[in-house]
Design an enzyme around this catalytic site. Structure first.
Site, PDB file in Angstrom:
ATOM      1  N   ASP A   9     -15.524  -6.104  55.295  1.00  0.00           N
ATOM      2  CA  ASP A   9     -16.632  -5.190  55.578  1.00  0.00           C
ATOM      3  C   ASP A   9     -16.327  -4.285  56.778  1.00  0.00           C
ATOM      4  O   ASP A   9     -15.644  -4.692  57.718  1.00  0.00           O
ATOM      5  CB  ASP A   9     -17.908  -6.007  55.845  1.00  0.00           C
ATOM      6  CG  ASP A   9     -19.158  -5.143  55.791  1.00  0.00           C
ATOM      7  OD1 ASP A   9     -19.128  -4.082  55.125  1.00  0.00           O
ATOM      8  OD2 ASP A   9     -20.159  -5.522  56.415  1.00  0.00           O
ATOM      9  N   HIS A  69     -12.307   3.429  53.022  1.00  0.00           N
ATOM     10  CA  HIS A  69     -11.929   2.556  51.905  1.00  0.00           C
ATOM     11  C   HIS A  69     -10.415   2.620  51.682  1.00  0.00           C
ATOM     12  O   HIS A  69      -9.780   1.602  51.384  1.00  0.00           O
ATOM     13  CB  HIS A  69     -12.687   2.942  50.641  1.00  0.00           C
ATOM     14  CG  HIS A  69     -14.177   2.739  50.765  1.00  0.00           C
ATOM     15  ND1 HIS A  69     -14.718   1.583  51.286  1.00  0.00           N
ATOM     16  CD2 HIS A  69     -15.228   3.540  50.450  1.00  0.00           C
ATOM     17  CE1 HIS A  69     -16.046   1.691  51.284  1.00  0.00           C
ATOM     18  NE2 HIS A  69     -16.377   2.863  50.787  1.00  0.00           N
ATOM     19  N   LEU A  82       0.711 -17.663  45.867  1.00  0.00           N
ATOM     20  CA  LEU A  82      -0.643 -17.362  46.320  1.00  0.00           C
ATOM     21  C   LEU A  82      -1.501 -16.955  45.126  1.00  0.00           C
ATOM     22  O   LEU A  82      -1.110 -16.075  44.351  1.00  0.00           O
ATOM     23  CB  LEU A  82      -0.612 -16.201  47.336  1.00  0.00           C
ATOM     24  CG  LEU A  82      -1.977 -15.627  47.751  1.00  0.00           C
ATOM     25  CD1 LEU A  82      -2.809 -16.660  48.507  1.00  0.00           C
ATOM     26  CD2 LEU A  82      -1.796 -14.377  48.615  1.00  0.00           C
TER      27      LEU A  82
HETATM   28  C1  IPE Z   1     -20.319  -6.956  51.305  1.00  0.00           C
HETATM   29  O1  IPE Z   1     -20.456  -5.852  52.115  1.00  0.00           O
HETATM   30  C2  IPE Z   1     -19.580  -6.606  50.063  1.00  0.00           C
HETATM   31  C3  IPE Z   1     -18.165  -6.271  50.227  1.00  0.00           C
HETATM   32  C4  IPE Z   1     -17.485  -6.319  51.344  1.00  0.00           C
HETATM   33  C5  IPE Z   1     -17.493  -5.866  49.036  1.00  0.00           C
HETATM   34  P1  IPE Z   1     -21.737  -4.920  52.063  1.00  0.00           P
HETATM   35  O2  IPE Z   1     -21.479  -3.818  53.018  1.00  0.00           O
HETATM   36  O3  IPE Z   1     -22.022  -4.527  50.664  1.00  0.00           O
HETATM   37  O4  IPE Z   1     -22.859  -5.897  52.558  1.00  0.00           O
HETATM   38  P2  IPE Z   1     -24.299  -5.579  53.189  1.00  0.00           P
HETATM   39  O5  IPE Z   1     -24.927  -4.529  52.331  1.00  0.00           O
HETATM   40  O6  IPE Z   1     -24.068  -5.085  54.588  1.00  0.00           O
HETATM   41  O7  IPE Z   1     -24.996  -6.886  53.180  1.00  0.00           O
HETATM   42  C1  IPE Z   2     -16.770  -2.683  52.809  1.00  0.00           C
HETATM   43  O1  IPE Z   2     -17.037  -1.656  53.698  1.00  0.00           O
HETATM   44  C2  IPE Z   2     -16.279  -2.183  51.474  1.00  0.00           C
HETATM   45  C3  IPE Z   2     -17.244  -2.327  50.383  1.00  0.00           C
HETATM   46  C4  IPE Z   2     -18.430  -2.821  50.470  1.00  0.00           C
HETATM   47  C5  IPE Z   2     -16.826  -1.858  49.111  1.00  0.00           C
HETATM   48  P1  IPE Z   2     -18.425  -0.867  53.698  1.00  0.00           P
HETATM   49  O2  IPE Z   2     -18.286   0.288  52.766  1.00  0.00           O
HETATM   50  O3  IPE Z   2     -19.536  -1.782  53.413  1.00  0.00           O
HETATM   51  O4  IPE Z   2     -18.457  -0.353  55.180  1.00  0.00           O
HETATM   52  P2  IPE Z   2     -19.707  -0.362  56.154  1.00  0.00           P
HETATM   53  O5  IPE Z   2     -20.209  -1.763  56.203  1.00  0.00           O
HETATM   54  O6  IPE Z   2     -20.704   0.593  55.580  1.00  0.00           O
HETATM   55  O7  IPE Z   2     -19.138   0.090  57.446  1.00  0.00           O
HETATM   56 MG    MG Z   3     -20.711  -2.940  54.602  1.00  0.00          MG
END
Ligand code: IPE
Ligand code: IPE
Ligand code: MG
Length: 230
Positions: A4, A21, A115
């Site tokens: 995240d 990303h 792995l």
């Molecule tokens: C969790 O992150 C999902 C992934 C890392 C793929 P999110 O960014 O979607 O989670 P929330 O919305 O902060 O809970």
């Molecule tokens: C995690 O990073 C990737 C996915 C959920 C796909 P985010 O896109 O949630 O990044 P933040 O949390 O908004 O910074």
């Molecule tokens: Mg996120």
């Protein structure tokens, strides 16, 4: 690993979220290398949750395009490193080329055992538990199974990670302290490590720090620690 923080990482630099990303996919590559270095046999990464569809459609599209590109680019190297790739989650929502790409990656790497790398895409822990319940209910309805035979082991075998041991350690980057619907059943006794580092900055040293933290935990599983019971 809950990867995240990609969006915030990009936005802090005044860049579009897709840039984060992209950088996040590089971070995943580094994390896999470090996990291999440590000889860890199983790793599950949360790449796209069943709730991530609620993001703007342009971001969803960019993410799925990125998966496609990363798949084509990395499968060979992962195979050379004896990594077995498996996808968990509901793929039916994905385009044909993406589904074919996933199938191909799984087929090419299926005999690798160094792995097991599970990639959770369109994955939700509740959905996983629900589909297991549905399978068992169907078996009961058709007379193949008696309700009395349903126990935790049997239930576990109907979940998407039934071939993997329960995870020892969960790492979530990006500073949020929540599970966001990841592996709800499997995390019952998992040690949790939350890092404020945004995923694109997550490096070998952060993997090491998480493992070091894990090594200091006293896992009691409801019992007593070795010191207490001595
Ligand atoms: C969790 O992150 C999902 C992934 C890392 C793929 P999110 O960014 O979607 O989670 P929330 O919305 O902060 O809970
Ligand atoms: C995690 O990073 C990737 C996915 C959920 C796909 P985010 O896109 O949630 O990044 P933040 O949390 O908004 O910074
Ligand atoms: Mg996120």
């Amino acid at each position: 690993m809950v990867m995240d923080g990609n969006g915030r990482w990009a936005q802090r630099q005044g860049k579009p979220r897709s840039h984060g990303h992209q950088a996040g996919s590089e971070a995943l590559k580094r994390a896999v290398e470090r996990i291999l270095f440590h000889g860890i046999g199983h790793m599950t990464v949360y790449a796209f949750s069943s709730e991530n569809w609620s993001r703007p459609s342009i971001e969803v599209k960019q993410l799925l395009d990125l998966f496609m590109k990363a798949l084509n680019r990395e499968v060979r190297e992962l195979n050379d490193h004896e990594v077995c790739i498996r996808f968990v989650g509901d793929r039916s929502a994905f385009s044909r080329p993406l589904r074919d790409g996933m199938k191909r990656a799984e087929k090419i790497t299926r005999n690798n055992r160094k792995l097991i790398l599970n990639v959770a895409v369109n994955y939700g822990g509740r959905a996983d538990i629900t589909q297991a319940a549905r399978q068992l209910a169907t078996a009961v309805q058709s007379g193949q199974l008696s309700p009395a035979d349903i126990n935790e082991d049997l239930f576990d075998r109907h979940l998407s990670l039934h071939d993997d041991p329960a995870p020892d350690l969960l790492i979530r980057t990006g500073g949020e302290k929540r599970l966001s619907n990841f592996l709800l059943w499997q995390l019952a006794y998992t040690e949790l490590h939350f890092s404020d580092v945004l995923w694109p900055d997550f490096d070998a040293e952060h993997v090491d720090a998480a493992l070091h933290d894990f090594a200091s935990r006293d896992r009691r599983f409801g019992g007593l620690s070795r010191v207490q019971s001595a």
